[in-house]
Design a protein around this motif. Structure first.
Motif, PDB file in Angstrom:
ATOM      1  N   LEU A 104     -23.992 -63.253  58.130  1.00 43.53           N
ATOM      2  CA  LEU A 104     -22.728 -63.501  58.822  1.00 43.53           C
ATOM      3  C   LEU A 104     -21.674 -64.012  57.851  1.00 43.53           C
ATOM      4  CD1 LEU A 104     -21.092 -63.605  61.413  1.00 43.53           C
ATOM      5  CD2 LEU A 104     -22.053 -65.862  61.841  1.00 43.53           C
ATOM      6  N   LEU A 105     -22.048 -64.961  57.001  1.00 40.07           N
ATOM      7  CA  LEU A 105     -21.109 -65.486  56.005  1.00 40.07           C
ATOM      8  C   LEU A 105     -20.683 -64.391  55.029  1.00 40.07           C
ATOM      9  CD1 LEU A 105     -19.583 -67.910  54.936  1.00 40.07           C
ATOM     10  CD2 LEU A 105     -21.610 -68.514  53.595  1.00 40.07           C
ATOM     11  N   ARG A 106     -21.602 -63.531  54.624  1.00 42.20           N
ATOM     12  CA  ARG A 106     -21.268 -62.426  53.724  1.00 42.20           C
ATOM     13  C   ARG A 106     -20.244 -61.504  54.378  1.00 42.20           C
ATOM     14  NH1 ARG A 106     -21.735 -57.364  52.833  1.00 42.20           N
ATOM     15  NH2 ARG A 106     -22.904 -56.920  54.713  1.00 42.20           N
ATOM     16  N   ARG A 107     -20.456 -61.183  55.651  1.00 43.81           N
ATOM     17  CA  ARG A 107     -19.526 -60.299  56.363  1.00 43.81           C
ATOM     18  C   ARG A 107     -18.149 -60.937  56.518  1.00 43.81           C
ATOM     19  NH1 ARG A 107     -23.160 -57.535  61.184  1.00 43.81           N
ATOM     20  NH2 ARG A 107     -24.805 -56.747  59.817  1.00 43.81           N
ATOM     21  N   VAL A 123      -4.643 -63.611  59.067  1.00 40.13           N
ATOM     22  CA  VAL A 123      -6.073 -63.323  59.192  1.00 40.13           C
ATOM     23  C   VAL A 123      -6.827 -63.929  58.017  1.00 40.13           C
ATOM     24  CG1 VAL A 123      -7.807 -61.481  59.150  1.00 40.13           C
ATOM     25  CG2 VAL A 123      -5.760 -61.252  60.574  1.00 40.13           C
ATOM     26  N   GLY A 124      -6.305 -63.733  56.809  1.00 40.65           N
ATOM     27  CA  GLY A 124      -6.946 -64.289  55.624  1.00 40.65           C
ATOM     28  C   GLY A 124      -7.036 -65.801  55.676  1.00 40.65           C
ATOM     29  N   VAL A 126     -12.610 -70.626  58.030  1.00 33.32           N
ATOM     30  CA  VAL A 126     -13.968 -70.462  58.567  1.00 33.32           C
ATOM     31  C   VAL A 126     -14.996 -70.625  57.448  1.00 33.32           C
ATOM     32  CG1 VAL A 126     -15.585 -68.795  59.560  1.00 33.32           C
ATOM     33  CG2 VAL A 126     -13.300 -69.027  60.533  1.00 33.32           C
ATOM     34  N   VAL A 127     -14.726 -70.005  56.295  1.00 36.15           N
ATOM     35  CA  VAL A 127     -15.648 -70.055  55.173  1.00 36.15           C
ATOM     36  C   VAL A 127     -15.697 -71.445  54.563  1.00 36.15           C
ATOM     37  CG1 VAL A 127     -16.068 -69.190  52.835  1.00 36.15           C
ATOM     38  CG2 VAL A 127     -15.474 -67.607  54.656  1.00 36.15           C
TER      39      VAL A 127
END
Length: 56
Positions: free
Chosen positions: A10-13, A43-44, A50-51
């Motif tokens: 999920l983190l990779r995506r 969006v970025g 989130v990351v």
């Protein structure tokens, strides 16, 4: 039904999507499409948060 996804995948995506949004922002800015660049920038920024919630 979709298969489950572990946290690493999920983190990779999310990171792939974040990187894509940053690339599209630059591409839109080069084309002088400020509305699209602003949308990709938003969006970025959300995906950056989130990351890494400590980023400003």
């Amino acid at each position: 039904m979709a298969d489950g996804v572990d946290s690493d995948e999920l983190l990779r995506r999310i990171r792939v999507a974040r990187d894509w949004a940053h690339e599209e922002e630059e591409r839109s800015a080069d084309k002088a499409d400020e509305a699209a660049a602003a949308a990709y920038r938003a969006v970025g920024a959300v995906l950056d948060k989130v990351v890494d919630p400590t980023r400003h």
